[in-house]
Scaffold this motif. Sequence first.
Motif, PDB file in Angstrom:
ATOM      1  N   ASN B  27      -0.226 -46.209  18.729  1.00  0.00           N
ATOM      2  CA  ASN B  27      -0.089 -47.377  19.531  1.00  0.00           C
ATOM      3  C   ASN B  27       1.336 -47.388  20.055  1.00  0.00           C
ATOM      4  O   ASN B  27       1.957 -48.031  20.896  1.00  0.00           O
ATOM      5  N   ASN B  28       2.404 -46.925  18.929  1.00  0.00           N
ATOM      6  CA  ASN B  28       3.805 -46.989  19.033  1.00  0.00           C
ATOM      7  C   ASN B  28       4.551 -45.646  19.474  1.00  0.00           C
ATOM      8  O   ASN B  28       5.816 -45.473  19.212  1.00  0.00           O
ATOM      9  N   GLN B  29       3.715 -44.868  20.062  1.00  0.00           N
ATOM     10  CA  GLN B  29       4.400 -43.410  19.904  1.00  0.00           C
ATOM     11  C   GLN B  29       5.755 -43.365  20.980  1.00  0.00           C
ATOM     12  O   GLN B  29       6.550 -42.752  20.515  1.00  0.00           O
ATOM     13  N   GLY B  30       5.621 -44.058  22.103  1.00  0.00           N
ATOM     14  CA  GLY B  30       6.503 -44.131  22.935  1.00  0.00           C
ATOM     15  C   GLY B  30       8.137 -44.670  22.408  1.00  0.00           C
ATOM     16  O   GLY B  30       8.768 -44.201  22.336  1.00  0.00           O
ATOM     17  N   PRO B  31       7.823 -45.844  22.072  1.00  0.00           N
ATOM     18  CA  PRO B  31       8.897 -46.835  21.397  1.00  0.00           C
ATOM     19  C   PRO B  31       9.545 -45.804  20.387  1.00  0.00           C
ATOM     20  O   PRO B  31      10.823 -45.685  20.283  1.00  0.00           O
ATOM     21  N   LEU B  32       8.619 -45.408  19.069  1.00  0.00           N
ATOM     22  CA  LEU B  32       9.190 -44.652  18.171  1.00  0.00           C
ATOM     23  C   LEU B  32       9.870 -43.433  18.486  1.00  0.00           C
ATOM     24  O   LEU B  32      11.016 -43.060  18.098  1.00  0.00           O
ATOM     25  N   LEU B  33       9.300 -42.591  19.490  1.00  0.00           N
ATOM     26  CA  LEU B  33       9.987 -41.549  19.905  1.00  0.00           C
ATOM     27  C   LEU B  33      11.398 -41.671  20.755  1.00  0.00           C
ATOM     28  O   LEU B  33      12.309 -41.010  20.809  1.00  0.00           O
ATOM     29  N   ALA B  34      11.221 -42.865  21.434  1.00  0.00           N
ATOM     30  CA  ALA B  34      12.386 -43.642  22.090  1.00  0.00           C
ATOM     31  C   ALA B  34      13.979 -43.550  21.066  1.00  0.00           C
ATOM     32  O   ALA B  34      14.715 -43.151  21.326  1.00  0.00           O
ATOM     33  N   VAL B  35      13.325 -44.238  19.913  1.00  0.00           N
ATOM     34  CA  VAL B  35      14.483 -44.558  19.039  1.00  0.00           C
ATOM     35  C   VAL B  35      14.782 -42.978  18.354  1.00  0.00           C
ATOM     36  O   VAL B  35      15.997 -42.841  18.104  1.00  0.00           O
ATOM     37  N   LEU B  36      13.992 -42.307  18.203  1.00  0.00           N
ATOM     38  CA  LEU B  36      14.130 -40.966  17.593  1.00  0.00           C
ATOM     39  C   LEU B  36      15.097 -40.102  18.645  1.00  0.00           C
ATOM     40  O   LEU B  36      16.175 -39.673  18.231  1.00  0.00           O
ATOM     41  N   SER B  37      14.751 -40.267  19.789  1.00  0.00           N
ATOM     42  CA  SER B  37      15.522 -39.502  20.789  1.00  0.00           C
ATOM     43  C   SER B  37      16.826 -39.953  20.681  1.00  0.00           C
ATOM     44  O   SER B  37      18.064 -39.303  20.757  1.00  0.00           O
ATOM     45  N   ILE B  38      17.376 -41.539  21.026  1.00  0.00           N
ATOM     46  CA  ILE B  38      18.539 -41.867  20.895  1.00  0.00           C
ATOM     47  C   ILE B  38      19.134 -41.548  19.338  1.00  0.00           C
ATOM     48  O   ILE B  38      20.519 -41.056  19.440  1.00  0.00           O
ATOM     49  N   SER B  39      18.637 -41.627  18.329  1.00  0.00           N
ATOM     50  CA  SER B  39      19.129 -41.571  16.932  1.00  0.00           C
ATOM     51  C   SER B  39      19.463 -39.969  16.910  1.00  0.00           C
ATOM     52  O   SER B  39      20.902 -39.603  16.526  1.00  0.00           O
ATOM     53  N   LEU B  40      18.637 -39.021  17.259  1.00  0.00           N
ATOM     54  CA  LEU B  40      18.907 -37.522  17.121  1.00  0.00           C
ATOM     55  C   LEU B  40      20.345 -37.104  18.231  1.00  0.00           C
ATOM     56  O   LEU B  40      20.981 -36.414  17.710  1.00  0.00           O
ATOM     57  N   SER B  41      20.182 -37.733  19.361  1.00  0.00           N
ATOM     58  CA  SER B  41      21.409 -37.675  20.260  1.00  0.00           C
ATOM     59  C   SER B  41      22.761 -38.080  19.706  1.00  0.00           C
ATOM     60  O   SER B  41      23.656 -37.255  19.634  1.00  0.00           O
ATOM     61  N   LEU B  42      22.600 -39.118  18.942  1.00  0.00           N
ATOM     62  CA  LEU B  42      23.925 -39.575  18.411  1.00  0.00           C
ATOM     63  C   LEU B  42      24.202 -38.816  17.124  1.00  0.00           C
ATOM     64  O   LEU B  42      25.567 -38.369  17.011  1.00  0.00           O
ATOM     65  N   VAL B  43      23.315 -38.360  16.277  1.00  0.00           N
ATOM     66  CA  VAL B  43      23.739 -37.409  15.161  1.00  0.00           C
ATOM     67  C   VAL B  43      24.351 -36.090  15.864  1.00  0.00           C
ATOM     68  O   VAL B  43      25.295 -35.714  15.255  1.00  0.00           O
ATOM     69  N   PHE B  44      23.495 -35.602  16.542  1.00  0.00           N
ATOM     70  CA  PHE B  44      24.150 -34.508  17.225  1.00  0.00           C
ATOM     71  C   PHE B  44      25.569 -34.627  17.801  1.00  0.00           C
ATOM     72  O   PHE B  44      26.300 -33.579  17.603  1.00  0.00           O
ATOM     73  N   TRP B  45      25.638 -35.554  18.596  1.00  0.00           N
ATOM     74  CA  TRP B  45      27.159 -35.901  19.213  1.00  0.00           C
ATOM     75  C   TRP B  45      27.896 -35.885  18.011  1.00  0.00           C
ATOM     76  O   TRP B  45      29.016 -35.200  18.116  1.00  0.00           O
ATOM     77  N   PRO B  55      38.058 -33.510  18.474  1.00  0.00           N
ATOM     78  CA  PRO B  55      37.707 -34.981  18.347  1.00  0.00           C
ATOM     79  C   PRO B  55      38.331 -35.718  19.240  1.00  0.00           C
ATOM     80  O   PRO B  55      38.002 -36.943  19.474  1.00  0.00           O
ATOM     81  N   PHE B  56      39.435 -35.201  19.681  1.00  0.00           N
ATOM     82  CA  PHE B  56      40.630 -36.097  20.558  1.00  0.00           C
ATOM     83  C   PHE B  56      39.777 -35.999  22.000  1.00  0.00           C
ATOM     84  O   PHE B  56      39.707 -37.170  22.828  1.00  0.00           O
ATOM     85  N   LEU B  57      39.200 -34.669  22.445  1.00  0.00           N
ATOM     86  CA  LEU B  57      38.725 -34.733  23.818  1.00  0.00           C
ATOM     87  C   LEU B  57      37.179 -35.294  23.668  1.00  0.00           C
ATOM     88  O   LEU B  57      36.899 -36.050  24.746  1.00  0.00           O
ATOM     89  N   VAL B  58      36.452 -35.050  22.837  1.00  0.00           N
ATOM     90  CA  VAL B  58      35.306 -35.701  22.445  1.00  0.00           C
ATOM     91  C   VAL B  58      34.969 -36.563  21.308  1.00  0.00           C
ATOM     92  O   VAL B  58      34.649 -36.033  20.228  1.00  0.00           O
ATOM     93  N   PRO B  59      35.449 -37.861  21.280  1.00  0.00           N
ATOM     94  CA  PRO B  59      35.375 -38.514  19.927  1.00  0.00           C
ATOM     95  C   PRO B  59      34.022 -38.713  19.541  1.00  0.00           C
ATOM     96  O   PRO B  59      33.201 -39.106  20.453  1.00  0.00           O
ATOM     97  N   PRO B  60      33.791 -38.603  18.305  1.00  0.00           N
ATOM     98  CA  PRO B  60      32.333 -38.776  17.803  1.00  0.00           C
ATOM     99  C   PRO B  60      32.097 -40.279  18.015  1.00  0.00           C
ATOM    100  O   PRO B  60      32.965 -41.086  17.922  1.00  0.00           O
ATOM    101  N   PRO B  61      30.679 -40.464  17.738  1.00  0.00           N
ATOM    102  CA  PRO B  61      30.189 -41.901  17.756  1.00  0.00           C
ATOM    103  C   PRO B  61      30.865 -42.916  16.887  1.00  0.00           C
ATOM    104  O   PRO B  61      31.197 -43.947  17.270  1.00  0.00           O
ATOM    105  N   SER B  62      31.184 -42.401  15.733  1.00  0.00           N
ATOM    106  CA  SER B  62      31.999 -43.446  14.660  1.00  0.00           C
ATOM    107  C   SER B  62      33.022 -43.683  15.308  1.00  0.00           C
ATOM    108  O   SER B  62      33.476 -45.126  15.097  1.00  0.00           O
ATOM    109  N   VAL B  63      34.137 -42.816  15.984  1.00  0.00           N
ATOM    110  CA  VAL B  63      35.460 -43.346  16.564  1.00  0.00           C
ATOM    111  C   VAL B  63      35.194 -44.165  17.745  1.00  0.00           C
ATOM    112  O   VAL B  63      35.924 -45.120  17.816  1.00  0.00           O
ATOM    113  N   VAL B  64      34.227 -43.877  18.463  1.00  0.00           N
ATOM    114  CA  VAL B  64      33.793 -44.632  19.616  1.00  0.00           C
ATOM    115  C   VAL B  64      33.685 -46.002  19.218  1.00  0.00           C
ATOM    116  O   VAL B  64      34.052 -47.017  19.986  1.00  0.00           O
TER     117      VAL B  64
END
Lengths: 258, 278
Positions: B27-45, B55-64
Amino acid sequence: MLEVRNLRKVYGEEPGGYVALEGISIDIAAGEFLCLLGPSGCGKSTLLNILAGFEEVSAGSVMFDGRPVKGADRDRMMFFQDAGSALLPWLTVEENVRFALRARRVPRSQWDDIITRYLSMVDLNNHRTKFPAELSGGMRQRLQIARALAVEPRVLLMDEPFAALDAMIRRRMHAILTDIWQRSGQTIVFVTHDIAEAIALADRIAIMSVGPCSSFMKIMDVKGARPRDMGDPASSAMFAEIERLLTPEIRRSEERLG
Amino acid sequence: MTETPAIHDQAAADAGMRARRRKFWRNNQGPLLAVLSISLSLVFWQVASTFWFDPFLVPPPSVVARAAWPMIQSGEIFNDVWISMTRVLVGFISGSAVAIVVGVLIGRIKVLHHLLDPVIELLRYLSPTAMIPIAVIWFGIGEMSKYFLIFWGTLFIVLVNTVAGVWRTPIARQRAAECMGVNRFEIFFLIVIPSATPYIVTGMRVAMASSFMSIIPAEILAADSGIGYLLQKSSMLLQTDKIFVALITICVLGFMTDRVFRLLVDKTLSRFTSSTSI
């Protein structure tokens, strides 16, 4: 009631334009069920549009109750093959009928009765609050019938109304239409390319030749009580005769289109 | 003897739990995968900026996030968001209004179509960005030039869609109404405009997205406030973290505005937009 005299319809400028209809004459009596039958490209829809007042004649005359037809008229209701585009998809079943009553300036106090009567007649009274998109093709066509009848037109002009429905549903629609017609005494002009459909429904069949210069090849009376069965000797003989007449026309139609 | 039922119960409970989990997933496949998609992207970044990129050119999410926090606390970012949003909305609403009125007229009146269509067909290739230099000369770098640029971009998109919608109104629908005794004037309002509504709404959604794209260059080149200006200023000061804050803000803003727009359409116009697929 409807008198067509020497009707001629040309698209484009004369001379040189395309002559769609030529020398069409017929008297349609009040209460009659007339079928216009012919292969595609014979101008039967054009003739129907002229009867409705959507298109003008190039020559000849079309009289309705002794007055020339000019523009659409609430006494002549057109009924379309594609119910989906003819209906208003943003209105529910009952709202579609109500729209017609309001347009026709029927007193508000009568609306409910009329809507219930005509929706029951076509078996849609249990689907009043559905939208057309939620109905099947046959149900949409029935809604179009209810809407057309609710404004109580004297003439119903039907342009291959059941051509897109499957055979079982079409038979049911034939029964419903025949029943309504016998009860209401309305005049019906019904365009079709289906010989069996014409024989099942009509009092008279006007058989049209393929254009250019389409005209009536023959106008035949259909005898026999309804419901008519294609198995009857009379019906099947008629079917064979019409088929003989139309076969060369169909070939011509194919050559022209191909 | 006494243990067997308990084991059965346990097995049944386990099966029930598994079935519930499966159902929850279905029932929640869509939203669950959406959260996963964003989280994985942040981790990858985060990983990529830490180990691969400077890190100066591409600051990581933590710095941002660290750069964003004081901007959120001081309200500075909301100020810029508010200014940019106002510009987008004023230009978008006025552009849509003019486009709808002109569009239905062009769609209905042949002479008007032949008269205006050639001009529209030429002008619509001038993107808002192309109009920035002349807009600055005409209206200065104040609010008016931004309203104008968004108006310009919205106008042509909604206009072309409105005309298409009017044209695609089924002829059968108009003729059926004529037979009922509806006059030409009423057909226009009761048949043509409702039939064109899905096209108009689609045009507006596209225009909304394009407004968000055009407000940024407009603010970069000709403004002293707004998200675009924040980008420009951060670039001058080599504050890459703030640039990323601004970029993310644009993403979130555009996404949210589109969702709100769709929600409004669903609440008010769903009759016209959801029932057309016959």
